[in-house]
Design a protein around this motif. Structure first.
Motif, mmCIF file in Angstrom:
data_model
loop_
_atom_site.group_PDB
_atom_site.id
_atom_site.type_symbol
_atom_site.label_atom_id
_atom_site.label_comp_id
_atom_site.label_asym_id
_atom_site.label_seq_id
_atom_site.Cartn_x
_atom_site.Cartn_y
_atom_site.Cartn_z
ATOM 1 N N ALA A 1 2.259 4.378 -5.330
ATOM 2 C CA ALA A 1 3.484 4.239 -4.536
ATOM 3 C C ALA A 1 3.333 3.185 -3.449
ATOM 4 O O ALA A 1 4.319 2.695 -2.912
ATOM 5 C CB ALA A 1 3.859 5.573 -3.912
ATOM 6 N N PHE A 2 2.091 2.843 -3.122
ATOM 7 C CA PHE A 2 1.892 1.838 -2.068
ATOM 8 C C PHE A 2 1.664 0.444 -2.641
ATOM 9 O O PHE A 2 1.372 -0.491 -1.936
ATOM 10 C CB PHE A 2 0.737 2.249 -1.150
ATOM 11 C CG PHE A 2 0.940 3.625 -0.580
ATOM 12 C CD1 PHE A 2 1.917 3.831 0.376
ATOM 13 C CD2 PHE A 2 0.201 4.698 -1.033
ATOM 14 C CE1 PHE A 2 2.138 5.103 0.889
ATOM 15 C CE2 PHE A 2 0.413 5.971 -0.524
ATOM 16 C CZ PHE A 2 1.392 6.178 0.443
ATOM 17 N N GLU A 3 1.797 0.331 -3.962
ATOM 18 C CA GLU A 3 1.599 -0.974 -4.596
ATOM 19 C C GLU A 3 2.698 -1.952 -4.246
ATOM 20 O O GLU A 3 2.494 -3.148 -4.188
ATOM 21 C CB GLU A 3 1.577 -0.804 -6.125
ATOM 22 C CG GLU A 3 0.193 -0.729 -6.691
ATOM 23 C CD GLU A 3 0.172 -1.127 -8.152
ATOM 24 O OE1 GLU A 3 0.330 -2.332 -8.412
ATOM 25 O OE2 GLU A 3 -0.002 -0.248 -8.998
ATOM 26 N N GLY A 4 3.919 -1.426 -4.085
ATOM 27 C CA GLY A 4 5.054 -2.320 -3.925
ATOM 28 C C GLY A 4 5.275 -2.796 -2.496
ATOM 29 O O GLY A 4 6.115 -3.632 -2.246
ATOM 30 N N GLU A 5 4.529 -2.258 -1.556
ATOM 31 C CA GLU A 5 4.783 -2.623 -0.155
ATOM 32 C C GLU A 5 4.440 -4.096 0.086
ATOM 33 O O GLU A 5 3.586 -4.668 -0.568
ATOM 34 C CB GLU A 5 3.947 -1.738 0.777
ATOM 35 C CG GLU A 5 2.475 -1.919 0.498
ATOM 36 C CD GLU A 5 1.576 -1.109 1.414
ATOM 37 O OE1 GLU A 5 2.076 -0.443 2.313
ATOM 38 O OE2 GLU A 5 0.361 -1.180 1.196
ATOM 39 N N ARG A 6 5.179 -4.670 1.015
ATOM 40 C CA ARG A 6 4.923 -6.061 1.366
ATOM 41 C C ARG A 6 4.293 -6.095 2.744
ATOM 42 O O ARG A 6 4.560 -5.232 3.570
ATOM 43 C CB ARG A 6 6.238 -6.844 1.383
ATOM 44 C CG ARG A 6 6.746 -7.205 0.010
ATOM 45 C CD ARG A 6 8.209 -7.599 0.078
ATOM 46 N NE ARG A 6 9.015 -6.442 0.481
ATOM 47 C CZ ARG A 6 9.557 -5.599 -0.395
ATOM 48 N NH1 ARG A 6 9.399 -5.794 -1.675
ATOM 49 N NH2 ARG A 6 10.270 -4.564 0.015
ATOM 50 N N ILE B 1 -6.878 -2.510 -5.593
ATOM 51 C CA ILE B 1 -6.763 -2.908 -4.189
ATOM 52 C C ILE B 1 -5.363 -2.659 -3.660
ATOM 53 O O ILE B 1 -5.156 -2.124 -2.582
ATOM 54 C CB ILE B 1 -7.113 -4.407 -4.011
ATOM 55 C CG1 ILE B 1 -8.566 -4.637 -4.397
ATOM 56 C CG2 ILE B 1 -6.865 -4.851 -2.578
ATOM 57 C CD1 ILE B 1 -9.048 -6.019 -4.106
ATOM 58 N N ASN B 2 -4.390 -3.022 -4.466
ATOM 59 C CA ASN B 2 -3.010 -3.003 -4.013
ATOM 60 C C ASN B 2 -2.503 -1.599 -3.697
ATOM 61 O O ASN B 2 -1.541 -1.417 -2.961
ATOM 62 C CB ASN B 2 -2.135 -3.640 -5.093
ATOM 63 C CG ASN B 2 -0.953 -4.371 -4.514
ATOM 64 O OD1 ASN B 2 -0.897 -4.616 -3.316
ATOM 65 N ND2 ASN B 2 -0.013 -4.706 -5.351
ATOM 66 N N GLU B 3 -3.143 -0.594 -4.271
ATOM 67 C CA GLU B 3 -2.671 0.768 -4.055
ATOM 68 C C GLU B 3 -3.024 1.336 -2.678
ATOM 69 O O GLU B 3 -2.617 2.440 -2.332
ATOM 70 C CB GLU B 3 -3.193 1.686 -5.170
ATOM 71 C CG GLU B 3 -2.486 1.399 -6.482
ATOM 72 C CD GLU B 3 -2.899 2.299 -7.625
ATOM 73 O OE1 GLU B 3 -3.540 3.337 -7.354
ATOM 74 O OE2 GLU B 3 -2.575 1.967 -8.769
ATOM 75 N N GLY B 4 -3.750 0.578 -1.914
ATOM 76 C CA GLY B 4 -4.039 1.039 -0.563
ATOM 77 C C GLY B 4 -2.832 0.800 0.339
ATOM 78 O O GLY B 4 -2.201 -0.251 0.261
ATOM 79 N N GLN B 5 -2.518 1.764 1.177
ATOM 80 C CA GLN B 5 -1.395 1.552 2.102
ATOM 81 C C GLN B 5 -1.827 0.573 3.186
ATOM 82 O O GLN B 5 -2.822 0.794 3.869
ATOM 83 C CB GLN B 5 -0.952 2.871 2.729
ATOM 84 C CG GLN B 5 0.319 2.690 3.539
ATOM 85 C CD GLN B 5 0.843 3.990 4.103
ATOM 86 O OE1 GLN B 5 0.082 4.890 4.411
ATOM 87 N NE2 GLN B 5 2.158 4.083 4.254
ATOM 88 N N GLY B 6 -1.063 -0.504 3.283
ATOM 89 C CA GLY B 6 -1.431 -1.517 4.265
ATOM 90 C C GLY B 6 -2.316 -2.611 3.689
ATOM 91 O O GLY B 6 -2.775 -3.492 4.405
ATOM 92 N N ILE B 7 -2.557 -2.533 2.374
ATOM 93 C CA ILE B 7 -3.303 -3.595 1.705
ATOM 94 C C ILE B 7 -2.388 -4.211 0.664
ATOM 95 O O ILE B 7 -1.697 -3.501 -0.058
ATOM 96 C CB ILE B 7 -4.562 -3.057 0.967
ATOM 97 C CG1 ILE B 7 -5.296 -2.028 1.804
ATOM 98 C CG2 ILE B 7 -5.467 -4.219 0.564
ATOM 99 C CD1 ILE B 7 -5.881 -2.554 3.077
ATOM 100 N N TRP B 8 -2.382 -5.511 0.620
ATOM 101 C CA TRP B 8 -1.489 -6.199 -0.305
ATOM 102 C C TRP B 8 -2.330 -7.171 -1.129
ATOM 103 O O TRP B 8 -3.251 -7.802 -0.621
ATOM 104 C CB TRP B 8 -0.444 -6.942 0.512
ATOM 105 C CG TRP B 8 0.480 -7.805 -0.272
ATOM 106 C CD1 TRP B 8 1.641 -7.421 -0.866
ATOM 107 C CD2 TRP B 8 0.338 -9.203 -0.515
ATOM 108 N NE1 TRP B 8 2.228 -8.492 -1.474
ATOM 109 C CE2 TRP B 8 1.456 -9.599 -1.284
ATOM 110 C CE3 TRP B 8 -0.616 -10.159 -0.175
ATOM 111 C CZ2 TRP B 8 1.653 -10.915 -1.706
ATOM 112 C CZ3 TRP B 8 -0.431 -11.467 -0.598
ATOM 113 C CH2 TRP B 8 0.707 -11.835 -1.347
ATOM 114 N N HIS B 9 -2.016 -7.241 -2.424
ATOM 115 C CA HIS B 9 -2.802 -8.096 -3.303
ATOM 116 C C HIS B 9 -1.906 -8.765 -4.314
ATOM 117 O O HIS B 9 -0.958 -8.176 -4.810
ATOM 118 C CB HIS B 9 -3.854 -7.254 -4.028
ATOM 119 C CG HIS B 9 -4.736 -8.053 -4.941
ATOM 120 N ND1 HIS B 9 -4.375 -8.404 -6.223
ATOM 121 C CD2 HIS B 9 -5.975 -8.586 -4.748
ATOM 122 C CE1 HIS B 9 -5.347 -9.112 -6.778
ATOM 123 N NE2 HIS B 9 -6.324 -9.235 -5.914
HETATM 124 NI NI NI Z 1 -0.727 -1.752 -0.833
#
Ligand code: NI
Ligand code: SF4
Ligand code: NI
Length: 730
Positions: A328-333, A413-421
């Motif tokens: 769910a945190f993959e899509g965050e920018r 990596i991208n699934e971390g909240q606050g991490i973007w890849h």
């Molecule tokens: Ni993320």
């Protein structure tokens, strides 16, 4: 009894509102006035699914409303005992019909999608077919185990944020609607600055309970899109939603009649409601469990209670890191001003790379960070070079699995909240937000994520994972060169795989959970129609989980070289579709073509006048030369049936040498959307050269030159399109 009388009263209320608005609009616009929800081929989906009646005009709505009226029961006399759930269920269904019409009327009035009168937020409104199909694949591959509809508001903002975050971490798609005591959960989340939208699995639908219908409309459409259930087969549709759409409702706050009535509608579909008020569980088996509320359990346990009641299977692996984690945190920018530090993205040299090793060459769980003062440089923020080098070893490991595992580094990596890849290989780009840094996220955590998730995703083939991070520019550049050599070899191997060069194809059965009679047959030269699985992916998936959704198919004897038919494939396909299909041709659209589930990236169909085919991708909303939009075309190809002349395909199949091989190949393409042309341009030009028409891409029409067949033919004639002189397709 509360349920029945509440639901009956609620149904009458919603019915009266819908009727009032509908009659007003009939008086103003006339009964023949045409209405459609945005981008759907399913009319008013609930009414269409339940009755088979395609509502197109206001008069049709009047007729549908009469059907709802038949389901209404007289309002209950106070204190009268209502012995069974039947009346409540009827009322529930009547309510859903009436809500659908009420929302349609609001669209007519320009009130939908709703704009929040307090915060100004624009809600999602009706959920389009395109969004439904975009999410299709996540539903079947286990990334999204279920859906929750939160109706009302939590007792306070913090509780709201906590409940939603818990659902997000479990990858449950959350719909928000309704109000309680003048408060809405959407506003509560907005105050807590929780990001909203499809990308983060939290979708606000509107401020009334009636808006919940959009989510139910979405659920019921899955039965028709993926399940091949015919509109009007209400039993089939309801059984499908009960067995295959893992949804539940969390009504928060006191229940009123409309909530009861809508809840009763949802029970018909097999969706339980878990409340925080004094009737905690309403279960679709027809038995209502009036559990005493255990005050302890209330909001902290409501999510796990719901998961248990609905029977969801949640597998989540969380690396030992100080931030929330999950798809769910993959899509965050993460915007520039919120970034603490970044790597790659043309700012610093960077790459990510997976290599297999012998078991005795690496040490599991070992994390090596190389570089001068890397800690101080990380703490200072800004930008930094980074090479992520993951070494894996395992008895079952094969070099063919490397690219598949490497592609997962991105998701890890991208699934971390606050991490973007973004990106992969040597074109990757990584950002760590200030918020994640404040939570204590370190450079080492990147390695921890890769270690945990590589193990968890590939547990059957990986025994050891060691991660090295290079942070000095010279080291990154040097090791990147070594990686580039390996990538080049890998690409050559993939490019040299042909259908003739292997004995095994693979099936993909993942979509059978939604489309029971669909099987994707995946060959080296034809990837799955969703675009997410190619032959190597399937090979790896089978190696990782031999009893999983990708099974080997022994090709057997060639029955038809041109059309792509093999004895082994026929035997397999017959068995795997429960006898629904006897045979299949991989290389033609004209005779027994491959079936579709519903999550195709593109639809290809024959344009008879042009003696060729057109290809349109999911998400294109304009008209096509055969007079159908993507959404209505999609209605003709899904559900696991063979429809000669129509086919769902993955984007990259277009540039395969086996694309329409039996029908004359690439040169059959007469129309293709501009976006699609751009996306595959390089590979397409290469293939066009092989076919002896180097400028072929320019001979293909797109929406800028033709949206009907007349213009299309004019254009094709003006460029001397080869299809015009090829043998007839029929
Ligand atoms: Ni993320
Ligand atoms: Fe579904 Fe086919 Fe994609 Fe597998 S390859 S997930 S069956 S569309
Ligand atoms: Ni599918």
């Amino acid at each position: 009894k509360i349920i029945a009388s509440g639901a009956i009263r609620g149904a009458h209320k919603v019915f009266n509102e819908a009727e009032k608005l509908l009659f007003k609009h009939i008086a103003e616009k006339g009964g023949d006035y045409v209405f459609e929800f945005p981008d759907t081929a399913f009319y008013l989906p609930m009414i269409y699914a339940m009755t088979g009646f395609a509502v197109k005009t206001l008069n049709d709505m009047k007729e549908a409303l009469m059907m709802a009226k038949e389901l209404l029961h007289p309002e209950p006399v106070e204190k009268e005992w209502t012995p069974y759930l039947g009346e409540a269920l009827d009322s529930g269904m009547a309510t859903l019909f009436a809500e659908e019409i009420w929302l349609a009327m609001r669209y007519l009035e320009g009130l939908e999608p709703e704009k929040d009168p307090v915060t100004g937020l624009i809600y999602n409104g009706f959920i389009t077919d395109t969004i439904q199909r975009n999410l299709g694949i996540q539903l079947v591959d286990g990334r999204m185990p279920g859906f929750a509809a939160i109706v009302g508001a939590a007792p306070d903002d913090d509780t709201a944020a906590r409940i939603v975050r818990e659902l997000q971490e479990k990858n449950i798609l959350v719909f928000l609607s309704g109000m309680s005591n003048g408060e809405t959960i959407t506003r509560q989340l907005q105050r807590k600055k929780v990001e909203l939208g499809w990308d983060v699995y939290v979708v606000p639908l509107g401020t009334t309970t009636e808006h919940t219908l959009y989510a139910l409309d979405w659920a019921v459409r899955a039965a028709m899109i993926y399940g091949g259930v015919k509109p009007g087969d209400y039993k089939g549709c309801l059984k499908y939603t009960k067995d295959r759409v893992f949804a539940f409702a969390l009504p928060l706050g006191p229940l009123d009649d409309v909530k009861w009535a809508t809840g009763a509608g949802a029970i018909n579909m097999g969706f339980p409601a878990i409340c925080d008020s004094d009737v905690p569980v309403i279960h679709p088996t027809g038995v209502c469990t009036y559990e005493e509320v255990d005050k302890e359990y209330d909001h902290a346990k409501i999510v796990s209670k719901a998961i248990e009641v609905r029977g969801l299977k949640i597998v989540s692996h969380k690396p030992p890191i100080p931030i929330a984690y999950g798809p769910a945190f993959e899509g965050e920018r993460i915007r520039k001003e919120d970034t603490f530090i970044e790597f790659g993205g043309n700012k610093t040299p960077a790459y990510e790379f997976i290599r297999s090793r012998e078991l005795d060459e690496i040490e599991d769980g070992k994390i090596i960070i190389k570089g001068d003062n890397w800690k101080e440089r990380y703490e200072a923020g800004g930008a930094m070079p980074l090479g992520i080098y993951v070494e894996v070893a395992g008895r079952e490991m094969q070099p063919d699995y490397e690219p598949i595992m490497e592609r997962k580094l991105h998701h890890n990596i991208n699934e971390g909240q606050g991490i973007w890849h973004m990106g992969q290989r040597d074109v990757n780009w990584l950002r760590i937000s200030k918020a994640a840094k404040a939570e204590g996220f370190t450079l080492e955590d990147i390695a921890k994520i890769q270690h945990t998730m590589t193990h968890s995703r590939f547990k059957a083939i990986v025994d050891k994972v060691q991660v090295t991070l290079f942070t000095d520019e010279a080291d990154v550049v040097k090791t990147r060169e070594e990686a580039r050599k390996v990538w080049k070899d890998r690409d050559q191997r993939l490019g040299s795989l042909t259908d003739e060069s292997v004995d095994l194809f693979y099936s993909c059965l993942l979509c059978q959970s939604f489309a029971p009679s669909h099987t994707c047959v995946i060959t080296p030269e034809r990837l799955g129609l969703c675009g997410a699985y190619n032959w190597l992916d399937c090979k790896a998936a089978f190696g990782i989980d031999p009893s999983g959704g990708n099974q080997p198919i022994t090709k057997g004897e060639v029955l038809d070289e041109k059309y792509g038919r093999w004895t082994g494939v026929d035997v397999y396909i017959k068995a795997s579709t429960g006898g629904a299909l006897d045979t299949m041709n991989a290389y033609t659209i004209m005779e027994n073509p491959m079936t579709s589930c519903g999550c195709f990236e593109c639809i290809m169909c024959v344009v008879p006048e042009a003696n060729g085919v057109m290809v349109v991708q999911r998400g294109h909303t304009g008209m096509t030369p055969i007079g159908m939009k993507f959404s209505s075309l999609a209605g003709t190809v899904g559900g696991g049936v063979q429809t000669p002349g129509f086919m769902g395909i993955g984007v990259n199949f277009i540039t395969s040498r086996k694309f329409l091989y039996g029908d004359g190949g690439l040169k059959r393409v007469v129309w293709m959307t501009k976006a699609l042309k751009e996306r595959i341009r390089d590979a397409f030009i290469e293939r066009a050269q092989e076919e002896g028409v180097p400028d072929f891409l320019d001979k293909i029409a797109d929406e800028t030159v033709a949206e009907d067949s007349e213009k299309l033919l004019e254009f094709l004639a003006s460029v001397d399109h080869p299809a015009l002189t090829m043998p007839s397709m029929f």
